[in-house]
Design a protein around this motif. Structure first.
Motif, short mmCIF file in Angstrom:
data_model
loop_
_atom_site.label_atom_id
_atom_site.label_comp_id
_atom_site.label_asym_id
_atom_site.label_seq_id
_atom_site.Cartn_x
_atom_site.Cartn_y
_atom_site.Cartn_z
N ALA A 120 -15.33 1.08 35.21
CA ALA A 120 -13.91 0.69 35.28
C ALA A 120 -13.69 -0.52 36.20
CB ALA A 120 -13.02 1.86 35.64
N LEU A 121 -12.44 -0.97 36.25
CA LEU A 121 -12.18 -2.26 36.89
C LEU A 121 -12.46 -2.27 38.38
CD1 LEU A 121 -10.23 -2.44 34.21
CD2 LEU A 121 -9.42 -4.44 35.40
N THR A 122 -12.17 -1.16 39.04
CA THR A 122 -12.41 -1.11 40.49
C THR A 122 -13.87 -1.45 40.76
OG1 THR A 122 -10.80 0.67 40.58
CG2 THR A 122 -12.16 0.35 42.54
N LEU A 125 -14.55 -5.12 40.05
CA LEU A 125 -14.10 -5.99 41.15
C LEU A 125 -15.08 -5.90 42.31
CD1 LEU A 125 -10.34 -5.06 40.84
CD2 LEU A 125 -11.21 -7.40 40.71
N TRP A 146 -2.51 -5.58 44.33
CA TRP A 146 -2.94 -4.18 44.36
C TRP A 146 -3.62 -3.90 45.70
CZ3 TRP A 146 -8.03 -2.08 42.03
CH2 TRP A 146 -8.00 -0.68 42.00
N TYR A 149 -7.44 -4.06 46.79
CA TYR A 149 -8.19 -5.31 47.04
C TYR A 149 -8.65 -5.35 48.51
CZ TYR A 149 -6.53 -7.46 42.62
OH TYR A 149 -6.26 -7.77 41.30
N ASN A 195 -4.06 -11.66 38.82
CA ASN A 195 -3.86 -10.35 38.19
C ASN A 195 -2.54 -10.35 37.42
OD1 ASN A 195 -2.44 -7.33 39.47
ND2 ASN A 195 -3.71 -7.48 37.65
N ASN A 199 0.11 -5.90 39.31
CA ASN A 199 0.46 -4.71 40.08
C ASN A 199 0.67 -5.21 41.50
OD1 ASN A 199 0.63 -2.33 41.47
ND2 ASN A 199 -1.42 -1.59 40.97
N ASP A 232 -8.17 -10.35 36.91
CA ASP A 232 -8.02 -8.89 36.85
C ASP A 232 -7.02 -8.57 35.74
OD1 ASP A 232 -7.20 -6.25 37.11
OD2 ASP A 232 -7.27 -6.26 39.30
N ALA A 234 -6.38 -5.67 34.25
CA ALA A 234 -6.27 -4.21 34.10
C ALA A 234 -5.19 -3.80 33.10
CB ALA A 234 -5.98 -3.56 35.46
N TYR A 235 -4.05 -4.51 33.11
CA TYR A 235 -2.91 -4.10 32.27
C TYR A 235 -2.78 -5.01 31.04
CZ TYR A 235 -1.92 -1.55 36.50
OH TYR A 235 -2.04 -0.71 37.58
N THR A 269 -9.44 1.55 30.63
CA THR A 269 -8.77 2.56 31.47
C THR A 269 -7.26 2.55 31.26
OG1 THR A 269 -9.14 1.01 33.28
CG2 THR A 269 -10.47 3.00 33.29
N LYS A 270 -6.67 1.34 31.36
CA LYS A 270 -5.22 1.25 31.13
C LYS A 270 -4.90 0.78 29.71
CE LYS A 270 -5.02 0.39 35.96
NZ LYS A 270 -4.44 1.58 36.58
N ARG A 278 -13.40 6.04 33.32
CA ARG A 278 -14.10 5.13 34.22
C ARG A 278 -15.00 4.17 33.47
NH1 ARG A 278 -10.92 4.42 36.62
NH2 ARG A 278 -11.99 3.49 38.39
C1 LIG Z 1 -4.38 -4.56 39.38
C2 LIG Z 1 -5.35 -3.45 39.20
N1 LIG Z 1 -6.64 -3.76 39.03
C3 LIG Z 1 -7.56 -2.79 38.87
C4 LIG Z 1 -7.22 -1.46 38.88
C5 LIG Z 1 -8.29 -0.44 38.74
O1 LIG Z 1 -8.38 0.09 37.48
P1 LIG Z 1 -9.53 1.10 37.05
O2 LIG Z 1 -8.90 2.45 36.96
O3 LIG Z 1 -10.00 0.58 35.74
O4 LIG Z 1 -10.59 1.07 38.10
C6 LIG Z 1 -5.88 -1.10 39.05
C7 LIG Z 1 -5.50 0.32 39.08
O5 LIG Z 1 -4.46 0.73 39.50
C8 LIG Z 1 -4.93 -2.12 39.21
O6 LIG Z 1 -3.63 -1.84 39.38
#
Ligand SMILES: Cc1ncc(COP(=O)(O)O)c(C=O)c1O
Length: 433
Positions: A120-122, A125, A146, A149, A195, A199, A232, A234-235, A269-270, A278
């Motif tokens: 997943a993105l976390t 990153l 977010w 970070y 991003n 977020n 990023d 994610a959305y 994920t989103k 994940r």
């Molecule tokens: C801007 C941003 N990047 C990355 C993520 C992480 O997403 P993931 O659940 O895919 O790790 C989030 C999750 O809230 C987010 O808001």
């Protein structure tokens, strides 16, 4: 330095020398091991007896598994319980690349890497932190970001978040703020993190703003700066207005300049509503990037992943691959998008129908994603949050002077109540002084 890392670095340096200036010390030293256990295992594949594999097999050669586990998934044991490769299963990587092209028509004809699978993105990153951030490096980003970070880049990598105000006084994306940060200080390595949809604000640049951001980044690269731009996404895809840039800004950046490496972080994920699966991807694009350079970057990424989580969950990769091949995927996804869009529209209607709300709060610009934010005129966000919890049975997020509301998580019928509660709580707190 290991000779395998040296080889990858030579490939990268030959075609894309700027990338060598962008890699961190760890990034320069990492490699995906071709020798050792992995290569010996690969050589033994298809042999009558293979005692190299790092999993347990049944007597019939299938991966060992418990019936109570396998009875719950419609996948073969090797799709569900075996390890996936560190870079991800080849089919899901190809599938995601093809989907990137469909979702971003601007990528047509442009070269970019095969996506590498992350947890997943976390994790994507944080893998970028490993590959590109040295202690003391600055990461240029908008000031509404977010909060994770800070853990990913500041705490884990020792980098510094160098934020510019996200919006101008007119409520537009602050391109000049980005320019000022990029042009400040010496010409050299610059890390940027973008991003969108953002977020916490739920903002995505308008079409002309996305082009203006691109122009500023090009100017910085033309000056001789070496830039790695983390995108990023994610959305990605949750854009609700026509004038908003509908693609990932990666489309504009992946072939912008030989001094600019664009790194796309995205995943289902989103986008596909599977937060707990994940699973995500890292994809690279740079002007002049050859397939050899992309493979070298993928190998470095795979090495960082192997030394960290080894590989991302195979069951998630297999489930999603079959979902993407399902004829109903696109229609089902569209229906969820429409539901989120209708909540966005409802929020806009509520704000328009209640001008009195502006006595207590004003909405920050928003047009996409899961969230919108308000700035309270008089009351303290944390006090209002507490008041909402105790007197109005309502939960919101208070952060850096604003309140974030996840309209993605509130049914249509409750949205008017949410805003009314916020208005009342803000008034209560203001009266108390
Ligand atoms: C801007 C941003 N990047 C990355 C993520 C992480 O997403 P993931 O659940 O895919 O790790 C989030 C999750 O809230 C987010 O808001």
């Amino acid at each position: 330095m290991d000779s395998q890392a040296k080889q990858l670095n030579e490939v990268i340096a030959a075609a894309c020398p700027a990338v060598m200036d962008l890699l961190s010390r760890k990034g320069r030293e990492i490699y995906f091991p071709k020798l050792g256990i992995l290569s010996q295992s690969a050589e033994a594949q298809g042999k009558a007896i293979n005692a190299t594999i790092g999993i347990a097999l049944e007597e019939d050669g299938n991966p060992m598994h418990l019936a109570c586990v396998m009875s719950r998934v419609q996948l073969s044991a090797s799709q569900a319980v075996s390890y996936a490769p560190s870079l991800g299963t080849p089919d899901i990587r190809k599938q995601w690349k093809a989907m990137l092209g469909k979702k971003n028509p601007g990528l047509a004809g442009k070269s970019f890497s095969l996506p590498v699978v992350t947890s997943a993105l976390t994790h994507g990153l944080s893998t970028c932190g490993y590959l590109f951030c040295d202690p003391g490096d600055a990461i240029i980003l908008a000031d509404l970001f977010w909060e994770n970070y800070e853990l990913i880049f500041s705490h884990a990598c020792g980098a510094r978040l160098d934020a510019f105000a996200m919006f101008t006084g007119q409520g537009r994306f602050n391109v000049e703020g980005l320019r000022a940060r990029l042009m400040a200080g010496k010409v050299g390595k610059k890390i940027v993190c973008l991003n969108f949809p953002n977020n916490p604000t739920g903002y995505t640049p308008m079409i002309e703003e996305a082009h203006a951001i691109t122009t500023v980044l090009r100017e910085a690269a033309e000056r001789g700066n070496k830039l790695v731009v983390l995108v990023d996404d994610a959305y990605f895809g949750l854009v609700y207005e026509r004038s908003v840039f509908p693609e990932s800004i990666f489309s504009l950046l992946c072939d912008l300049h030989p001094n600019l490496l664009a790194v796309k972080l995205d995943g289902p994920t989103k986008e596909d509503y599977v937060w707990g699966f994940r699973m995500g991807f890292i994809t690279y694009g740079i002007r002049g990037g050859t397939s050899a350079v992309y493979e070298a970057l993928e190998a470095k990424t795979g090495g960082a992943i192997r030394g960290n989580i080894s590989n991302a969950a195979n069951v998630s990769q297999s489930l999603l691959l079959s979902a993407y091949r399902d004829g109903t995927y696109a229609t089902e996804k569209r229906a969820k998008y429409e539901l989120l869009r209708s909540r966005y529209e409802r929020v806009k209607q509520i704000l328009a129908a209640h001008p009195e709300y502006t006595q207590e709060f004003v909405a920050l610009p928003f047009n996409s994603g899961y969230f919108m934010c308000v700035r309270l005129r008089h009351a303290d966000p944390e006090q209002v949050r507490q008041k909402l919890l105790t007197d109005y049975a309502t939960g919101v997020i208070a952060m850096s002077g604003i309140v974030r509301l996840a309209f993605s998580a509130v049914p249509l019928a409750q949205l008017p109540v949410l805003f009314d509660n916020l208005f009342r709580a803000a008034r209560d707190v203001k009266k108390k002084g």
